[in-house]
Design an enzyme around this catalytic site. Structure first.
Site, PDB file in Angstrom:
ATOM      1  N   HIS A  63       0.828  -1.205   0.000  1.00 15.99           N
ATOM      2  CA  HIS A  63       0.000   0.000   0.000  1.00 15.99           C
ATOM      3  C   HIS A  63       0.862   1.255   0.000  1.00 15.99           C
ATOM      4  CE1 HIS A  63      -2.888  -2.982   1.930  1.00 15.99           C
ATOM      5  NE2 HIS A  63      -3.472  -2.620   0.806  1.00 15.99           N
ATOM      6  N   HIS A  64       2.141   1.136  -0.418  1.00 15.91           N
ATOM      7  CA  HIS A  64       2.985   2.335  -0.369  1.00 15.91           C
ATOM      8  C   HIS A  64       2.483   3.394  -1.345  1.00 15.91           C
ATOM      9  CE1 HIS A  64       4.749   0.562  -3.968  1.00 15.91           C
ATOM     10  NE2 HIS A  64       5.388   1.683  -4.194  1.00 15.91           N
ATOM     11  N   LYS A  69      -3.077  -2.299  -7.655  1.00 17.10           N
ATOM     12  CA  LYS A  69      -3.550  -2.677  -8.983  1.00 17.10           C
ATOM     13  C   LYS A  69      -3.060  -4.062  -9.356  1.00 17.10           C
ATOM     14  CE  LYS A  69      -4.967  -0.914 -13.139  1.00 17.10           C
ATOM     15  NZ  LYS A  69      -5.811  -2.087 -13.134  1.00 17.10           N
ATOM     16  N   LYS A  93       6.596  -4.414 -10.621  1.00 19.99           N
ATOM     17  CA  LYS A  93       6.326  -4.026 -12.014  1.00 19.99           C
ATOM     18  C   LYS A  93       5.922  -2.553 -12.107  1.00 19.99           C
ATOM     19  CE  LYS A  93       4.101  -7.312 -13.980  1.00 19.99           C
ATOM     20  NZ  LYS A  93       3.111  -8.244 -14.530  1.00 19.99           N
ATOM     21  N   ASP A  98       7.276   3.147 -13.479  1.00 20.88           N
ATOM     22  CA  ASP A  98       6.832   4.422 -12.897  1.00 20.88           C
ATOM     23  C   ASP A  98       5.327   4.635 -13.012  1.00 20.88           C
ATOM     24  OD1 ASP A  98       9.403   5.210 -12.042  1.00 20.88           O
ATOM     25  OD2 ASP A  98       9.906   5.880 -14.062  1.00 20.88           O
ATOM     26  N   LYS A 105      -3.429  -8.691  -6.691  1.00 19.27           N
ATOM     27  CA  LYS A 105      -3.836  -9.736  -7.649  1.00 19.27           C
ATOM     28  C   LYS A 105      -5.056 -10.458  -7.124  1.00 19.27           C
ATOM     29  CE  LYS A 105      -2.318 -11.150 -11.641  1.00 19.27           C
ATOM     30  NZ  LYS A 105      -1.594 -10.333 -12.626  1.00 19.27           N
ATOM     31  N   SER A 361      -3.217   0.257 -18.565  1.00 16.76           N
ATOM     32  CA  SER A 361      -4.296   0.291 -17.563  1.00 16.76           C
ATOM     33  C   SER A 361      -4.241   1.606 -16.790  1.00 16.76           C
ATOM     34  CB  SER A 361      -4.138  -0.861 -16.576  1.00 16.76           C
ATOM     35  OG  SER A 361      -4.753  -2.023 -17.074  1.00 16.76           O
TER      36      SER A 361
HETATM   37  P1  NAD Z   1      -5.127 -15.843 -21.622  1.00 18.50           P
HETATM   38  O1  NAD Z   1      -6.055 -16.630 -20.787  1.00 18.50           O
HETATM   39  O2  NAD Z   1      -5.688 -14.843 -22.575  1.00 18.50           O
HETATM   40  O3  NAD Z   1      -4.143 -16.790 -22.465  1.00 18.50           O
HETATM   41  C1  NAD Z   1      -3.366 -17.815 -21.948  1.00 18.50           C
HETATM   42  C2  NAD Z   1      -3.281 -18.904 -23.021  1.00 18.50           C
HETATM   43  O4  NAD Z   1      -2.327 -19.881 -22.630  1.00 18.50           O
HETATM   44  C3  NAD Z   1      -4.605 -19.623 -23.241  1.00 18.50           C
HETATM   45  O5  NAD Z   1      -4.962 -19.536 -24.600  1.00 18.50           O
HETATM   46  C4  NAD Z   1      -4.325 -21.049 -22.775  1.00 18.50           C
HETATM   47  O6  NAD Z   1      -5.047 -22.021 -23.488  1.00 18.50           O
HETATM   48  C5  NAD Z   1      -2.825 -21.159 -23.048  1.00 18.50           C
HETATM   49  N1  NAD Z   1      -2.174 -22.220 -22.287  1.00 18.50           N
HETATM   50  C6  NAD Z   1      -2.461 -22.676 -21.045  1.00 18.50           C
HETATM   51  N2  NAD Z   1      -1.620 -23.682 -20.704  1.00 18.50           N
HETATM   52  C7  NAD Z   1      -0.798 -23.865 -21.750  1.00 18.50           C
HETATM   53  C8  NAD Z   1       0.279 -24.759 -22.015  1.00 18.50           C
HETATM   54  N3  NAD Z   1       0.662 -25.644 -21.101  1.00 18.50           N
HETATM   55  N4  NAD Z   1       0.923 -24.662 -23.198  1.00 18.50           N
HETATM   56  C9  NAD Z   1       0.559 -23.747 -24.127  1.00 18.50           C
HETATM   57  N5  NAD Z   1      -0.476 -22.884 -23.940  1.00 18.50           N
HETATM   58  C10 NAD Z   1      -1.138 -22.942 -22.762  1.00 18.50           C
HETATM   59  O7  NAD Z   1      -4.135 -15.133 -20.565  1.00 18.50           O
HETATM   60  P2  NAD Z   1      -3.217 -13.879 -20.820  1.00 18.50           P
HETATM   61  O8  NAD Z   1      -3.932 -12.679 -20.330  1.00 18.50           O
HETATM   62  O9  NAD Z   1      -2.665 -13.916 -22.199  1.00 18.50           O
HETATM   63  O10 NAD Z   1      -2.057 -14.150 -19.755  1.00 18.50           O
HETATM   64  C11 NAD Z   1      -0.964 -15.003 -20.051  1.00 18.50           C
HETATM   65  C12 NAD Z   1       0.165 -14.704 -19.078  1.00 18.50           C
HETATM   66  O11 NAD Z   1       0.520 -13.320 -19.172  1.00 18.50           O
HETATM   67  C13 NAD Z   1      -0.165 -14.933 -17.602  1.00 18.50           C
HETATM   68  O12 NAD Z   1       1.004 -15.367 -16.947  1.00 18.50           O
HETATM   69  C14 NAD Z   1      -0.552 -13.558 -17.118  1.00 18.50           C
HETATM   70  O13 NAD Z   1      -0.372 -13.414 -15.720  1.00 18.50           O
HETATM   71  C15 NAD Z   1       0.431 -12.718 -17.901  1.00 18.50           C
HETATM   72  N6  NAD Z   1       0.052 -11.307 -18.044  1.00 18.50           N
HETATM   73  C16 NAD Z   1      -1.112 -10.953 -18.642  1.00 18.50           C
HETATM   74  C17 NAD Z   1      -1.408  -9.606 -18.813  1.00 18.50           C
HETATM   75  C18 NAD Z   1      -2.633  -9.138 -19.546  1.00 18.50           C
HETATM   76  O14 NAD Z   1      -2.725  -7.930 -19.826  1.00 18.50           O
HETATM   77  N7  NAD Z   1      -3.555  -9.992 -19.912  1.00 18.50           N
HETATM   78  C19 NAD Z   1      -0.521  -8.620 -18.338  1.00 18.50           C
HETATM   79  C20 NAD Z   1       0.669  -9.023 -17.738  1.00 18.50           C
HETATM   80  C21 NAD Z   1       0.945 -10.375 -17.607  1.00 18.50           C
END
Ligand code: NAD
Length: 470
Positions: A63-64, A69, A93, A98, A105, A361
């Site tokens: 909460h700093h 988010k 992150k 910044d 989460k 975001s």
């Molecule tokens: P998403 O649900 O849109 O996509 C994830 C995809 O990975 C799915 O299509 C799923 O079927 C596939 N998948 C699952 N297990 C798998 C495997 N073993 N092999 C291959 N494919 C597999 O999710 P996303 O939003 O794209 O998030 C993906 C990663 O990115 C997560 O770690 C998330 O925390 C990170 N992330 C997402 C965002 C965002 O803006 N959405 C931002 C930062 C980080």
């Protein structure tokens, strides 16, 4: 889950970075720990009249800065350790890019692929109401976003539920980001994380010292790219890396993996998957024995974009990528990290590389609070003044621009132009700051430790300036 929990991996990485920082131990402990976790269950009625009891979490790591988010994850195996680890990563992150937020989460233990849409809506609305009840959501408190298994649709349900419970709150839309455009979203958010991955990889591939270490040439042109996961992040990362000159040689999804050393046509693969419900059997490509096989292919840039701990002690020795570009959160376990570092693989760390999502975001949150689209006030004004300048230059030069050329030159910035430009600037500046940490501390030979040092340093200064830790 591999040899250790996700949270202990984050803590191990934090501890390695803390060695390079000269702050009181108590302050470092405060930055490391998770401030609060709300774990709850609620019943949801199924279509057949029965009930499911849903397990859910919201972790607020730091909460700093407020609001906190972080995304909401829908997955059948999500757990408290994972949600706390992801919340911690969000704190670091935000500091790296910044963005003035603390980290958080959320997690809901369901399989979104097997849950009917009306059920997903009920779960999402009830989850939101529970967060409202306990003060774990609000424009100035805690602002969720999409993550694995969630997207704009779920964010719209969250905004609507929050709005219903806060009748008359003009800032209600700012309670969540990643919404559809018509529901207070911002152009460019959907693509932002993948676009940020592209900017980050492009920066690494233009860094002379890194290229020398890797024995690689500069630029993405012709570089072999492998992507695991074709969701929001993986699809957009693949798209922008190919547009930037990379050759997409392999892709994997949950059902399988495909490989073509000459390159895969991403849109054709997406269409094939929509039609056949699988990427396997894509014409002209070899179908690999398992989805995880892509992680061991020889390539220049490996982009894990699915889930955490996919690179672990059991496969890290066989990874043949030169660069691991962590689009997903936590794809490399701490043990795998040590193996990869020993083998000279460069890891571009998650908390920098996938920060494009939270960056945009932040822009969406600002837009919601200011109640005006970026560019709305100045676009036409800019076009008119540039038009006058062009006219003056034409008069002096005695030559006029072609109409198409003129339109290109005088065009004012749209919301999407401004968002993409802000994102590009953020990713370039953050990379520069991380590399500057390494130049100052030559003993830091990996980007993750440098990124942690950069983040923890900023958070520590923020606490010190509050006078909490003199
Ligand atoms: P998403 O649900 O849109 O996509 C994830 C995809 O990975 C799915 O299509 C799923 O079927 C596939 N998948 C699952 N297990 C798998 C495997 N073993 N092999 C291959 N494919 C597999 O999710 P996303 O939003 O794209 O998030 C993906 C990663 O990115 C997560 O770690 C998330 O925390 C990170 N992330 C997402 C965002 C965002 O803006 N959405 C931002 C930062 C980080």
């Amino acid at each position: 889950m591999s040899e250790q929990g996700f949270l202990s991996t984050v803590h191990r990485n934090f501890d390695r970075a803390a060695r390079y920082l000269d702050y009181p131990a108590g302050l470092l402990d405060q930055i490391k720990i998770c401030n609060s976790v709300y774990r709850f269950s609620f019943p949801v009625r199924r279509e057949d009249g029965g009930f499911d009891v849903i397990e859910a979490w919201r972790a607020e790591h730091s909460h700093h800065k407020l609001p906190v988010k972080g995304g909401i994850r829908y997955a059948p195996d999500v757990n408290e350790d994972e949600v706390m680890a992801l919340a911690a990563l969000m704190t670091f992150k935000c500091a790296i890019v910044d963005v003035p937020f603390g980290g958080a989460k959320g997690g809901v233990k369901i399989d979104p692929r097997k849950t009917p849409v009306h059920q997903l809506e009920r779960i999402t609305r009830r989850y939101t109401a529970e967060l409202v009840k306990k003060g774990f959501i609000g424009p100035g408190i805690d602002v969720p976003a999409p993550d694995y298994g969630t997207g704009p649709r779920e964010m719209a349900w969250i905004a609507d539920t929050y709005g219903q419970l806060h009748n008359g709150d003009v800032d209600a839309f700012a309670c969540v980001t990643g919404k559809p455009i018509t529901q207070g979203g911002i152009h460019g958010r959907k693509e932002a994380t993948g676009r940020g991955v592209f900017f980050g990889v492009r920066e690494a591939l233009s860094d002379e010292a890194l290229l020398k270490q890797l024995g690689m040439t500069a630029g993405l042109g012709g570089k072999r790219v492998v992507v695991q996961g074709l969701g929001n992040v993986g699809y957009h990362a693949a798209k922008f890396l190919v547009e930037g000159g990379g050759t997409l040689v392999a892709l994997s999804e949950i059902e399988g993996a495909i490989y073509n050393p000459k390159g895969l046509d991403l849109e054709a693969v997406m269409n094939w998957r929509r039609e056949t419900k699988s990427i396997k059997g894509f014409p002209g490509a070899e179908t690999l024995p398992s989805p995880a096989a892509v992680l061991e292919l020889e390539c220049d840039v490996l982009v894990p974009a699915a889930l955490e701990n996919v690179l672990h002690a059991g496969n890290a020795e066989r990874v043949r990528a030169k660069i691991v570009a962590e689009a997903a959160n936590g794809p490399t376990s701490a043990d795998a990290e040590e193996i990869l570092r020993r083998r000279g693989v460069v890891i571009i760390p998650d908390m920098y590389l996938n920060a494009g999502g939270v960056t945009v975001s932040y822009f969406e949150w600002l837009k919601n609070l200011s109640h005006v689209r970026f560019g709305r006030l100045n676009k036409k004004f800019e076009e008119a003044s540039t038009g006058r300048l062009v006219h003056a230059i034409e008069m002096a030069a005695g030559r006029s621009l072609e109409e198409a050329e003129r339109r290109q030159v005088v065009r004012g910035a749209s919301e999407e132009d401004l968002v993409n430009s802000g994102l590009e600037e953020t990713m370039i500046e953050a990379f520069r700051q991380i590399r500057a940490v390494q130049i100052k501390n030559p003993k830091i030979d990996d980007l993750r430790t440098a990124a942690f040092v950069n983040a923890v340093d900023k958070i520590a200064v923020s606490y010190m300036e509050l006078g909490i830790f003199p």
